[in-house]
Design an enzyme around this catalytic site. Structure first.
Site, PDB file in Angstrom:
ATOM      1  N   CYS A 189      37.725  56.224  88.991  1.00 20.30           N
ATOM      2  CA  CYS A 189      37.585  55.430  87.774  1.00 20.30           C
ATOM      3  C   CYS A 189      38.931  55.354  87.061  1.00 20.30           C
ATOM      4  O   CYS A 189      39.578  56.363  86.823  1.00 20.30           O
ATOM      5  CB  CYS A 189      36.524  56.089  86.895  1.00 20.30           C
ATOM      6  SG  CYS A 189      36.854  56.040  85.148  1.00 20.30           S
ATOM      7  N   GLU A 190      39.349  54.126  86.776  1.00 22.65           N
ATOM      8  CA  GLU A 190      40.683  53.973  86.196  1.00 22.65           C
ATOM      9  C   GLU A 190      40.732  54.372  84.729  1.00 22.65           C
ATOM     10  O   GLU A 190      41.803  54.510  84.157  1.00 22.65           O
ATOM     11  CB  GLU A 190      41.197  52.545  86.388  1.00 22.65           C
ATOM     12  CG  GLU A 190      40.488  51.497  85.563  1.00 22.65           C
ATOM     13  CD  GLU A 190      41.049  50.098  85.835  1.00 22.65           C
ATOM     14  OE1 GLU A 190      41.764  49.912  86.831  1.00 22.65           O
ATOM     15  OE2 GLU A 190      40.754  49.204  85.036  1.00 22.65           O
ATOM     16  N   HIS A 191      39.597  54.563  84.105  1.00 22.06           N
ATOM     17  CA  HIS A 191      39.593  54.946  82.688  1.00 22.06           C
ATOM     18  C   HIS A 191      39.794  56.441  82.504  1.00 22.06           C
ATOM     19  O   HIS A 191      40.343  56.869  81.505  1.00 22.06           O
ATOM     20  CB  HIS A 191      38.279  54.519  82.026  1.00 22.06           C
ATOM     21  CG  HIS A 191      38.061  53.041  82.083  1.00 22.06           C
ATOM     22  ND1 HIS A 191      36.836  52.471  82.348  1.00 22.06           N
ATOM     23  CD2 HIS A 191      38.935  52.029  81.938  1.00 22.06           C
ATOM     24  CE1 HIS A 191      36.964  51.159  82.352  1.00 22.06           C
ATOM     25  NE2 HIS A 191      38.227  50.862  82.110  1.00 22.06           N
ATOM     26  N   HIS A 192      39.304  57.229  83.468  1.00 24.11           N
ATOM     27  CA  HIS A 192      39.389  58.684  83.324  1.00 24.11           C
ATOM     28  C   HIS A 192      40.086  59.372  84.498  1.00 24.11           C
ATOM     29  O   HIS A 192      40.274  60.577  84.483  1.00 24.11           O
ATOM     30  CB  HIS A 192      37.982  59.278  83.180  1.00 24.11           C
ATOM     31  CG  HIS A 192      37.222  58.728  82.012  1.00 24.11           C
ATOM     32  ND1 HIS A 192      36.374  57.650  82.105  1.00 24.11           N
ATOM     33  CD2 HIS A 192      37.200  59.101  80.714  1.00 24.11           C
ATOM     34  CE1 HIS A 192      35.861  57.383  80.928  1.00 24.11           C
ATOM     35  NE2 HIS A 192      36.339  58.244  80.064  1.00 24.11           N
ATOM     36  N   GLN A 210      33.874  49.956  88.883  1.00 19.75           N
ATOM     37  CA  GLN A 210      32.878  49.593  89.892  1.00 19.75           C
ATOM     38  C   GLN A 210      32.637  48.083  89.957  1.00 19.75           C
ATOM     39  O   GLN A 210      32.450  47.522  91.036  1.00 19.75           O
ATOM     40  CB  GLN A 210      31.571  50.346  89.593  1.00 19.75           C
ATOM     41  CG  GLN A 210      30.525  50.154  90.695  1.00 19.75           C
ATOM     42  CD  GLN A 210      29.249  50.926  90.417  1.00 19.75           C
ATOM     43  OE1 GLN A 210      29.280  51.984  89.771  1.00 19.75           O
ATOM     44  NE2 GLN A 210      28.124  50.416  90.885  1.00 19.75           N
ATOM     45  N   HIS A 269      29.141  58.297  88.472  1.00 18.19           N
ATOM     46  CA  HIS A 269      30.485  58.419  87.900  1.00 18.19           C
ATOM     47  C   HIS A 269      30.663  59.808  87.288  1.00 18.19           C
ATOM     48  O   HIS A 269      29.936  60.176  86.369  1.00 18.19           O
ATOM     49  CB  HIS A 269      30.694  57.346  86.822  1.00 18.19           C
ATOM     50  CG  HIS A 269      30.761  55.961  87.393  1.00 18.19           C
ATOM     51  ND1 HIS A 269      31.901  55.200  87.351  1.00 18.19           N
ATOM     52  CD2 HIS A 269      29.841  55.226  88.053  1.00 18.19           C
ATOM     53  CE1 HIS A 269      31.669  54.037  87.946  1.00 18.19           C
ATOM     54  NE2 HIS A 269      30.431  54.037  88.377  1.00 18.19           N
ATOM     55  N   CYS A 312      32.837  60.780  85.352  1.00 15.15           N
ATOM     56  CA  CYS A 312      33.189  60.714  83.921  1.00 15.15           C
ATOM     57  C   CYS A 312      31.933  60.663  83.064  1.00 15.15           C
ATOM     58  O   CYS A 312      31.951  61.061  81.897  1.00 15.15           O
ATOM     59  CB  CYS A 312      34.124  59.535  83.643  1.00 15.15           C
ATOM     60  SG  CYS A 312      33.492  57.929  84.124  1.00 15.15           S
TER      61      CYS A 312
HETATM   62 ZN   LIG Z   1      35.381  56.751  83.723  1.00 16.45          ZN
END
Ligand SMILES: [Zn+2]
Length: 216
Positions: free
Chosen positions: A103-106, A144, A172, A174
């Protein structure tokens, strides 16, 4: 970036692209990422020199390079390398493809299963290439939703079939690890083209992968 392309090509020829552990890295990048990771460990109140952590920055640097090496691959080329003319126009399904992404956010993993179908229009592709396409797009910093659409669009543009369907079901970390009370929830995304936009065809695909038809 950075992974030794020849190594990847050899893996590709041996049928292991994206699966084999790759022990060749860009050493300069490894060194720089490792330095940053030592600093991160110190910020976390750790001693990067203690025994258990001594090689951690370097290991993380290598792991990150491996987990993002899909950016160096050309998934369309993976398909083109095994396309054949064939007058088969029934649905071809590859289901339960294992999927591991970040996941590119976390920068935490998300993982699950990908189901892909297409209806050929004169061209088919070696079935083992479909999981490789999934892998090439998954081994990057991703979300995703985008991953789902990228797989669909690559197959659509390269094979030019009557239709493409992609469904991803993933957990996920995260969400699971950060205390949100949805520890077993699975995110489902789907993307369709052509004939799969027809309700009857899509319903058949969803039935064949053992899932309820999504609304729409
Ligand atoms: Zn994430």
């Amino acid at each position: 970036m950075t992974l030794n392309r020849k190594m990847l090509e050899e893996n590709e020829m041996n049928g292991y692209a994206g699966y084999a552990r790759n022990d060749q890295y860009n050493e300069k990048v490894v060194e720089r990422i490792a330095q940053h990771y030592s600093a991160i460990l110190r910020e976390l109140g750790e001693d990067p020199e203690r025994e258990g952590l001594k090689k951690t920055p370097e290991r993380v640097a290598k792991a990150l390079q491996f987990l993002t090496h899909g950016s160096d691959l050309d998934p369309a080329q993976v398909l083109r390398s095994a396309m054949f003319r064939e007058d088969y126009s029934q649905m071809v399904i590859v289901k339960d493809i294992e999927l591991y992404s970040l996941c590119e956010h976390h920068i935490l993993p998300f993982f699950g299963k990908c189901h892909v179908a297409y209806i050929p229009k004169g061209q088919i592709v070696g079935l083992s290439k479909i999981p490789r396409v999934v892998d090439a797009f998954a081994r990057r910093l991703q979300v995703q939703e985008r991953l789902t659409v990228e797989i669909r669009d690559c197959i659509e543009a390269t094979l030019q079939p009557i239709g493409v369907a992609v469904v991803i079901e993933a957990q996920h970390m995260c969400m699971v690890m950060r205390g949100i009370q949805k520890q077993h929830s699975i995110a489902t995304t789907s993307a369709f083209t052509g004939e799969f936009n027809v309700e009857k065809t899509r319903a058949e695909f969803m039935r064949l992968i053992g899932r309820a038809n999504p609304v729409g």
